[in-house]
Scaffold this motif. Structure first.
Motif, PDB file in Angstrom:
ATOM      1  N   ARG A 131       0.820  -1.224   0.085  1.00 37.93           N
ATOM      2  CA  ARG A 131       0.038  -0.109   0.185  1.00 37.93           C
ATOM      3  C   ARG A 131       0.895   1.250   0.215  1.00 37.93           C
ATOM      4  NH1 ARG A 131      -5.536  -0.240   3.639  1.00 37.93           N
ATOM      5  NH2 ARG A 131      -6.782  -0.802   1.976  1.00 37.93           N
ATOM      6  N   ASP A 132       1.943   1.269   0.745  1.00 35.79           N
ATOM      7  CA  ASP A 132       2.818   2.457   0.738  1.00 35.79           C
ATOM      8  C   ASP A 132       3.266   2.965  -0.443  1.00 35.79           C
ATOM      9  OD1 ASP A 132       2.431   2.704   3.489  1.00 35.79           O
ATOM     10  OD2 ASP A 132       4.274   1.750   3.926  1.00 35.79           O
ATOM     11  N   ARG A 133       3.892   1.800  -1.363  1.00 37.51           N
ATOM     12  CA  ARG A 133       4.433   2.016  -2.854  1.00 37.51           C
ATOM     13  C   ARG A 133       3.246   2.563  -3.593  1.00 37.51           C
ATOM     14  NH1 ARG A 133       6.665  -2.219  -7.188  1.00 37.51           N
ATOM     15  NH2 ARG A 133       6.975  -0.629  -8.744  1.00 37.51           N
TER      16      ARG A 133
ATOM     17  N   THR B  44       0.509   4.143  -2.564  1.00 42.12           N
ATOM     18  CA  THR B  44      -0.042   5.265  -2.346  1.00 42.12           C
ATOM     19  C   THR B  44       1.085   6.521  -2.796  1.00 42.12           C
ATOM     20  OG1 THR B  44      -1.264   4.560  -0.329  1.00 42.12           O
ATOM     21  CG2 THR B  44      -0.915   6.906  -0.203  1.00 42.12           C
ATOM     22  N   ALA B  45       2.224   6.188  -2.454  1.00 43.34           N
ATOM     23  CA  ALA B  45       3.330   7.162  -3.146  1.00 43.34           C
ATOM     24  C   ALA B  45       3.296   7.288  -4.446  1.00 43.34           C
ATOM     25  CB  ALA B  45       4.988   6.643  -2.412  1.00 43.34           C
TER      26      ALA B  45
ATOM     27  N   ALA C 205      -1.725  10.790   3.200  1.00 47.38           N
ATOM     28  CA  ALA C 205      -0.358  10.380   3.158  1.00 47.38           C
ATOM     29  C   ALA C 205       0.175  11.858   3.268  1.00 47.38           C
ATOM     30  CB  ALA C 205       0.068   9.797   1.914  1.00 47.38           C
TER      31      ALA C 205
END
Length: 260
Positions: free
Chosen positions: A39-41, A43-44, A91
């Motif tokens: 999810r972090d990748r 989202t970024a 974010a």
């Protein structure tokens, strides 16, 4: 997977933070091979695409192409596009530097810092302003910002009944100021001009129209009195004065000791 049509039936609960599900991981659904995603990748990358191309061009297919995966791989980590936009929104709120309300620093300086940071966020990410009014904004970073604002305003000495009004006065002003500024910066970039070039060209075009002569003369007097050699300098003077006016208003209400 939660269908968008199902979530539309309960808009008051439409939030990725209210689904009660842990972030997903593992392999892409149906592929059997590690996707290399989380999810972090995702989202970024969403934030980067929204910054570069705007909301109008953003899609799950465009995101998948940027990540070099299939669209279904993305849907393994989020149910809907709205979920992803909400994750991206929270974010970027994580970029804000939040002052410590218990540090002993004057509340005025802390309020200025929060307002300045929020304004810069809206300018840096123009897509944030429409999404702020679309989602509940209850992600961890958004909530941390809201809590810090509340704590700083409590330190002003305003009666509790008036504190939400003070928050509205300051941060709805900042929202409007930052939104307009961000859109102007974006428009100048789309036109391939600097802010000063765009401003001069616009003023020149308006000046050629007789029906705008009186308004233009009045505006010219105000801008000359305001000072500043560039659009950014003029805008900075306006923002600073407006913030000082709001702070002075809070000080006045505290000195009155009136619970209105």
């Amino acid at each position: 997977m939660v269908r968008a049509a199902d979530r539309a039936k309960r808009p008051a609960r439409t939030s990725v933070w209210l689904e009660g599900k842990a972030p997903r991981g593992g392999t892409a659904r149906g592929g059997g091979q590690p996707s290399g995603l989380d999810r972090d990748r995702i989202t970024a990358t969403t934030v980067r695409l929204l910054d570069a191309e705007g909301m109008a061009k953003f899609s799950m297919r465009r995101l998948a192409a940027e990540l070099n995966v299939t669209a279904m791989s993305v849907y393994w980590y989020v149910d809907t596009k709205d979920d992803l936009l909400e994750l991206a929104l929270d974010a970027v709120f994580g970029e804000l530097e939040l002052p410590d309300p218990d540090s002993g620093e004057d509340w005025r300086d802390q309020l200025r810092a929060l307002a300045t940071g929020y304004r810069a966020l809206l300018v840096r990410h123009p897509w944030v302003s429409p999404l702020t009014g679309t989602f509940l904004n209850i992600g961890p970073h958004s909530m941390a910002f809201s809590l810090r604002v509340q704590q700083v305003v409590r330190n002003t000495g305003l009666p509790p009944r008036t504190q939400t009004g003070a928050i509205s006065a300051v941060f709805q002003f900042v929202y409007g100021f930052g939104t307009i500024e961000g859109h102007f910066v974006q428009r100048c970039a789309s036109a391939g001009m600097s802010q000063d070039e765009y401003f001069r060209q616009a003023m020149s075009a308006i000046g050629e129209q007789p029906q705008f002569a009186i308004n233009l003369e009045s505006a010219a007097d105000l801008m000359e009195a305001r000072g500043g050699d560039t659009v950014e300098e003029m805008r900075e003077r306006d923002f600073t004065f407006a913030m000082e006016t709001l702070i002075a208003g809070i000080e006045t209400m505290v000195a009155r000791g009136e619970d209105r």
